[in-house]
Every structure is written in C-alpha cells, then in structure tokens.
Design an enzyme around this catalytic site. Sequence first.
Site, PDB file in Angstrom:
ATOM      1  N   SER A 178      -5.496  17.569  18.435  1.00 33.01           N
ATOM      2  CA  SER A 178      -6.685  17.088  17.745  1.00 33.01           C
ATOM      3  C   SER A 178      -7.802  18.116  17.651  1.00 33.01           C
ATOM      4  CB  SER A 178      -7.187  15.798  18.389  1.00 33.01           C
ATOM      5  OG  SER A 178      -7.074  15.854  19.781  1.00 33.01           O
ATOM      6  N   HIS A 206      -2.421  12.138  14.321  1.00 30.64           N
ATOM      7  CA  HIS A 206      -2.976  12.907  13.197  1.00 30.64           C
ATOM      8  C   HIS A 206      -1.922  13.322  12.173  1.00 30.64           C
ATOM      9  CE1 HIS A 206      -6.770  13.187  15.351  1.00 30.64           C
ATOM     10  NE2 HIS A 206      -6.069  13.491  16.426  1.00 30.64           N
ATOM     11  N   LYS A 239      -6.376   6.004  11.560  1.00 28.74           N
ATOM     12  CA  LYS A 239      -6.710   7.319  11.005  1.00 28.74           C
ATOM     13  C   LYS A 239      -6.250   7.343   9.542  1.00 28.74           C
ATOM     14  CE  LYS A 239      -7.436   9.309  15.432  1.00 28.74           C
ATOM     15  NZ  LYS A 239      -6.847   9.618  16.721  1.00 28.74           N
TER      16      LYS A 239
HETATM   17  C1  LIG Z   1      -7.098   8.958  18.097  1.00 31.43           C
HETATM   18  C2  LIG Z   1      -5.994   9.297  18.992  1.00 31.43           C
HETATM   19  C3  LIG Z   1      -5.436   8.338  19.842  1.00 31.43           C
HETATM   20  C4  LIG Z   1      -6.034   6.974  20.017  1.00 31.43           C
HETATM   21  O1  LIG Z   1      -5.802   6.169  18.904  1.00 31.43           O
HETATM   22  P1  LIG Z   1      -6.790   4.949  18.638  1.00 31.43           P
HETATM   23  O2  LIG Z   1      -6.042   4.083  17.697  1.00 31.43           O
HETATM   24  O3  LIG Z   1      -8.038   5.534  18.074  1.00 31.43           O
HETATM   25  O4  LIG Z   1      -7.035   4.285  19.957  1.00 31.43           O
HETATM   26  C5  LIG Z   1      -4.313   8.682  20.579  1.00 31.43           C
HETATM   27  N1  LIG Z   1      -3.796   9.935  20.514  1.00 31.43           N
HETATM   28  C6  LIG Z   1      -4.342  10.880  19.734  1.00 31.43           C
HETATM   29  C7  LIG Z   1      -3.707  12.234  19.702  1.00 31.43           C
HETATM   30  C8  LIG Z   1      -5.464  10.606  18.952  1.00 31.43           C
HETATM   31  O5  LIG Z   1      -6.001  11.552  18.202  1.00 31.43           O
END
Ligand SMILES: *Cc1c(COP(=O)(O)O)cnc(C)c1O
Length: 385
Positions: A178, A206, A239
């Site tokens: 990320s 992502h 996302k």
């Molecule tokens: C955003 C994210 C999460 C968490 O997901 P949510 O649905 O926002 O709780 C888990 N792992 C990674 C790599 C993320 O970027």
Amino acid sequence: MIWDELESALGEIDAAELKRRRRTLEAPCGPLAVVDGKPLISFCSNDYLGLANDPALIAAACAGAQAWGVGSGASHLVSGHQSPHQALEDKLAQFTGFARTLLLSTGYMANLAIVPALVGRGDAVFADKLNHASLIDAVQLSRANSERYAHGDLAMLERLLAKSCAKRKLIVTDAVFSMDGDLAPLPGLLELAEHYDAWLVVDDAHGFGVLGQGGRGSLAHFAIDANNPRLVYMGTLGKAAGASGAFVAGSQLVIEWLLQRARTYIFTTGSSPLIACALLSSVDLIAAGEARRAHLRELAGQLREGLTATRWQLLPSPTAIQPVIIGDNHEALQVAGALYERGLWVPAIRPPTVPKGTARLRVSLSAAHTSEHVAALVTVLQELA
Ligand SMILES: *Cc1c(COP(=O)(O)O)cnc(C)c1O
C-alpha cells in the site's frame, strides 16, 4: 488519575508533530472534494475505478434498499444471510475462479478471520515486512510464531521455511503493497508454499478490480490458477469495488472451515443487504471496466512523464498507487501543505509508516480523474521542485 496518562501521551504525539487530524468532506467520494468550503482535487482515495459514486451502483443500492430494507438483523449463521449476500458470494466465486467465497464486513475483519482460523500456537506465519497492519494484527491474534522476511525477499523466506519445524506453516502477503504500489512475487511465493507444504494467503486489497484480465486481481495478473487448494485469496470491496466489505476465496474445504470457525465472521452482524445489491452491480462494472483500467494506466504514465525533469521520481508501480519520493520528512510535509494551499490534496507519508529517508507523497489515482486533474498536479509539482 487513570486518564492523566492519556493526556500526557496525547501531548507527546502532538509535540512530535504526529497528531492526526480528520478532515470532514462536504462532498461524495470523487476526484473533487470540498473541505471547509474549499474545493480540492483529491488524490487520496482508494476508489480506483471511480465506482463509489457511480450512478449504476447508486441505483442498485436504492433498489436493494427498496427490496431488502437496510439492515440484515443478525449474524450470517443466525438469520442475517440473505439472498443478495449469497448471490454476491456466488458471483465473486465465478468471477475470481475460486470454488467458493465468503463475505465479510471489512478487509480488516477478513484478515482477522483467515489467519487465526488456519494457524495457532506452535504453528508459524511467514510475513513480508511491509504487510498491512491488519495482517500483522491477525498474526498476533492467532498466537502463531511470527517470522518476518525482508520485503519481497524469496531467498530469506526460503531460509526461514527450511529451518522451521512448525507443525503448520502459513505465508502471508499483501499482493500490492500500500505504500509503494509494487507487487509481491506471487509465483515465487506459491512455489515455496508448494515446496514447504504451507498455506499462501494473499491480501489483494489494492489489486482486485485494478489488475489482471477483467480486473480479476493480482493472481490473474500473474496467470496463477485459482484452483490451488493451498491458496487463500482476500479481496476488499471498499476500494476499487466502490462500496464496503471484503471476501475470502478458496477451496470448498477452506471456506467451509472459515464459516465454521472464523470468529470475526461468526460473531458479527451480517453487512447490509443493500451493499450486497450494490456490489453485484459493481462486479459487472469491474468485469466490463477495461476502459476505466486503461484510463488509469494512462494517468499514471502522464504523471510519470510530467515528473521526469524534476528531482522527484515515482516508484515503478503498475497500480493506482503512485508514490512520489521526497526523502526528507519536513520537506514532504511542506510540499503536501503547498499542494493543499493550491487546491491539490495529496497525503504525505512519513516514517515509521515508510522507511527512514523515503518520506513521500502518496498519489492515489482513480479512473474518475481526468487528464486535466493530473496535469494540474504535475504543473504545481514542477513549480515546487
Ligand atoms: C485497506 C486494506 C485492508 C483493510 O480493508 P478494509 O476493507 O478497509 O477493512 C486490508 N489489507 C490491505 C492491504 C489494505 O490496503
């Protein structure tokens, strides 16, 4: 008093310039944000395909609310599992190529579901050092031994696996990291999982919707066959999918095990059926979203080209996360502040979130951005450099 400690700890956070402040957005999620009445072009969101405010999703959510109401009323194992949830699980299985999927309320909860369900005391988890916080917490919660390997370092991982005498082994990785936007070496990780009889858990928060044929995600990007019983895939739905929630995909066996045993699945209320209705439409838009993904790649190319003549460079990222490395902490904050003044909202990321000396602007692109939005960012960055 017991709260004095909190007060002084908060004071320290403030003094170290590490205090986080929320900004309240006065507009729906999209490239154009409004904060305190000030219009901003936002490069902050993870709405990579621009679906969060898409008319088709809004219509599906409204129709879903009409048909199903707002709340599910119970956990999935009691009476909170409704037809839209089941239809979404089936659709996600078909889309990703896995035998079966399980819907969870968030990605964080999905990771907390997977790891403790598969390993416990006396077992070992092998984790990339740059993994997401939710995976780190999941390992702690499992009580398994945590072995961390340097970012993407297959040789180090192999050494750790070779000398481990843990009963059960689990390799866990972000597919797209990320803070850098780079990819985990998934084919190599899978090979090691095969050789050392380990699970491979892939968090594709992502990559799902963005990478691979039809936006099927990072496994598709590497042409990895979903029909592999040691593979456990986690995709988030807040996302690129534009709503909220997450799913775990795997073999019939592993999904049934999670359904029976994963505590963050069992002991929580099922997500709203209207979100599942919106997501059914979202999967269709992702599958038919090649134009959005092509546009996203063009925007990344435009940003990269615009910065070539400056002293700031982008990391080689094939995703919507495009970090501009500034280096110095203070300078990164200054640049982010100057951008904000000029109506461009880009977050500055500093250590300890990223390694020392690599403070950066984390530009998140979305298919909803226009090339004019990116041109505006490039122009101001060129001036500031
Ligand atoms: C955003 C994210 C999460 C968490 O997901 P949510 O649905 O926002 O709780 C888990 N792992 C990674 C790599 C993320 O970027």
